[in-house]
Design a protein around this motif. Sequence first.
Motif, short mmCIF file in Angstrom:
data_model
loop_
_atom_site.label_atom_id
_atom_site.label_comp_id
_atom_site.label_asym_id
_atom_site.label_seq_id
_atom_site.Cartn_x
_atom_site.Cartn_y
_atom_site.Cartn_z
N MET A 75 0.83 -1.20 0.00
CA MET A 75 0.00 0.00 0.00
C MET A 75 0.87 1.26 0.00
N ASN A 76 1.92 1.26 0.84
CA ASN A 76 2.81 2.41 0.88
C ASN A 76 3.59 2.59 -0.42
N LEU A 77 4.02 1.48 -1.00
CA LEU A 77 4.75 1.55 -2.27
C LEU A 77 3.86 2.06 -3.40
N ARG A 78 2.61 1.68 -3.39
CA ARG A 78 1.69 2.17 -4.43
C ARG A 78 1.54 3.69 -4.35
N ARG A 79 1.51 4.22 -3.14
CA ARG A 79 1.43 5.68 -2.98
C ARG A 79 2.64 6.37 -3.62
N LYS A 80 3.77 5.69 -3.57
CA LYS A 80 5.01 6.29 -4.07
C LYS A 80 5.24 6.03 -5.56
N LEU A 81 4.69 4.93 -6.08
CA LEU A 81 5.04 4.50 -7.43
C LEU A 81 3.92 4.59 -8.45
N GLU A 82 2.68 4.61 -8.00
CA GLU A 82 1.55 4.57 -8.93
C GLU A 82 1.02 5.98 -9.23
N ASP A 83 0.54 6.17 -10.46
CA ASP A 83 -0.15 7.42 -10.80
C ASP A 83 -1.45 7.51 -10.02
N ASP A 84 -2.13 6.38 -9.91
CA ASP A 84 -3.38 6.31 -9.15
C ASP A 84 -3.29 5.08 -8.24
N PRO A 85 -2.94 5.26 -6.97
CA PRO A 85 -2.78 4.11 -6.08
C PRO A 85 -4.03 3.24 -5.96
N ALA A 86 -5.20 3.84 -6.20
CA ALA A 86 -6.45 3.07 -6.10
C ALA A 86 -6.63 2.13 -7.29
N GLN A 87 -5.94 2.42 -8.40
CA GLN A 87 -6.00 1.57 -9.59
C GLN A 87 -4.57 1.26 -10.04
N PRO A 88 -3.88 0.44 -9.28
CA PRO A 88 -2.45 0.19 -9.56
C PRO A 88 -2.22 -0.54 -10.87
N ARG A 89 -1.20 -0.09 -11.60
CA ARG A 89 -0.81 -0.74 -12.85
C ARG A 89 0.58 -1.34 -12.77
N ARG A 90 1.31 -1.01 -11.72
CA ARG A 90 2.66 -1.55 -11.53
C ARG A 90 2.66 -2.65 -10.47
N LEU A 91 2.30 -2.29 -9.25
CA LEU A 91 2.21 -3.27 -8.17
C LEU A 91 0.80 -3.86 -8.18
N VAL A 92 0.69 -4.98 -8.85
CA VAL A 92 -0.63 -5.54 -9.17
C VAL A 92 -0.99 -6.65 -8.20
N THR A 93 -2.24 -6.63 -7.74
CA THR A 93 -2.76 -7.71 -6.90
C THR A 93 -3.30 -8.83 -7.79
N VAL A 94 -2.88 -10.05 -7.52
CA VAL A 94 -3.46 -11.24 -8.16
C VAL A 94 -4.33 -11.89 -7.09
N TYR A 95 -5.62 -11.72 -7.20
CA TYR A 95 -6.53 -12.07 -6.13
C TYR A 95 -6.45 -13.54 -5.78
N GLY A 96 -6.37 -13.79 -4.48
CA GLY A 96 -6.28 -15.15 -3.98
C GLY A 96 -4.89 -15.72 -4.00
N VAL A 97 -3.92 -14.95 -4.55
CA VAL A 97 -2.55 -15.46 -4.65
C VAL A 97 -1.57 -14.51 -3.96
N GLY A 98 -1.41 -13.29 -4.53
CA GLY A 98 -0.43 -12.37 -3.96
C GLY A 98 -0.22 -11.17 -4.84
N TYR A 99 1.05 -10.81 -5.08
CA TYR A 99 1.38 -9.61 -5.84
C TYR A 99 2.43 -9.89 -6.90
N LYS A 100 2.42 -9.03 -7.94
CA LYS A 100 3.47 -9.09 -8.95
C LYS A 100 3.79 -7.66 -9.37
N LEU A 101 4.96 -7.50 -9.99
CA LEU A 101 5.39 -6.21 -10.50
C LEU A 101 5.29 -6.24 -12.02
N ALA A 102 4.55 -5.28 -12.58
CA ALA A 102 4.36 -5.20 -14.03
C ALA A 102 4.96 -3.90 -14.55
N ALA A 103 5.11 -3.82 -15.86
CA ALA A 103 5.74 -2.65 -16.48
C ALA A 103 4.86 -1.40 -16.39
N GLY A 104 3.56 -1.59 -16.18
CA GLY A 104 2.67 -0.45 -16.05
C GLY A 104 2.14 0.04 -17.38
#
Length: 228
Positions: free
Chosen positions: A199-228
């Motif tokens: 959550m803190n990283l999204r505030r620092k890295l995402e244009d819109d932390p509420a709709q992340p395109r870099r630090l992506v949630t994969v529901y039921g599994v975890g997280y991944k980093l995408a190019a955005g």
Amino acid sequence: MQTRVLIAEDDVRQAEGVRRYLGAEGYEATVVPDGRAAIDAARRTRPDLLILDVMLPVVDGLDVCRVLRAESDLPILMLTARADENDLLLGLDLGADDYLTKPYSPRELMARVRTLLRRTGHRAAPGHHRYAVGTITVDPVRREVHRDGVPVPCTRGEFEVMATLAAEPGRVFTRQQLLQRTRGWESYPTDRTIDMHVMNLRRKLEDDPAQPRRLVTVYGVGYKLAAG
């Protein structure tokens, strides 16, 4: 050939944290749990540096230092919870090259390691690998994160999460897997700790932390980093 560091530490959690940190910076790190094993491993593998805890079982760190210094010029960085000046002086008198009192920060430990290796003529960790994912870069040696070339301040836990994700972009990491990377630097890590870091990283890295395109949630599994 990688610079090899031998870690003699009986605290499993602390030893694993130091091993991971050294590995992230390009060093080949091996852990042994007692003084006898430290002497045997140093004789057998001839490491470039020994990180040696004073309070070891079987043979204590001071005796390990005494034995190995009589046989070689192996650089030795001693770690201790003792703050007594006499203990510090005794370790140096026995031939330790440097001394670090617990608790210490990983950043301070790595600075001592690099300085000691330079001072004793041993080669520092080879290669300087940076991970680039879209406009985000992660430098595991300098422990820096940049977005669009601008430095992004991160806590230790946040950096460990970013370094893990950036090393394998697109791969989905579970919270438990990410937790393993922060365990050496967090007091009481839980799955919620990882969520807070993300959550803190999204505030620092995402244009819109509420709709992340870099630090992506994969529901039921975890997280991944995408190019955005």
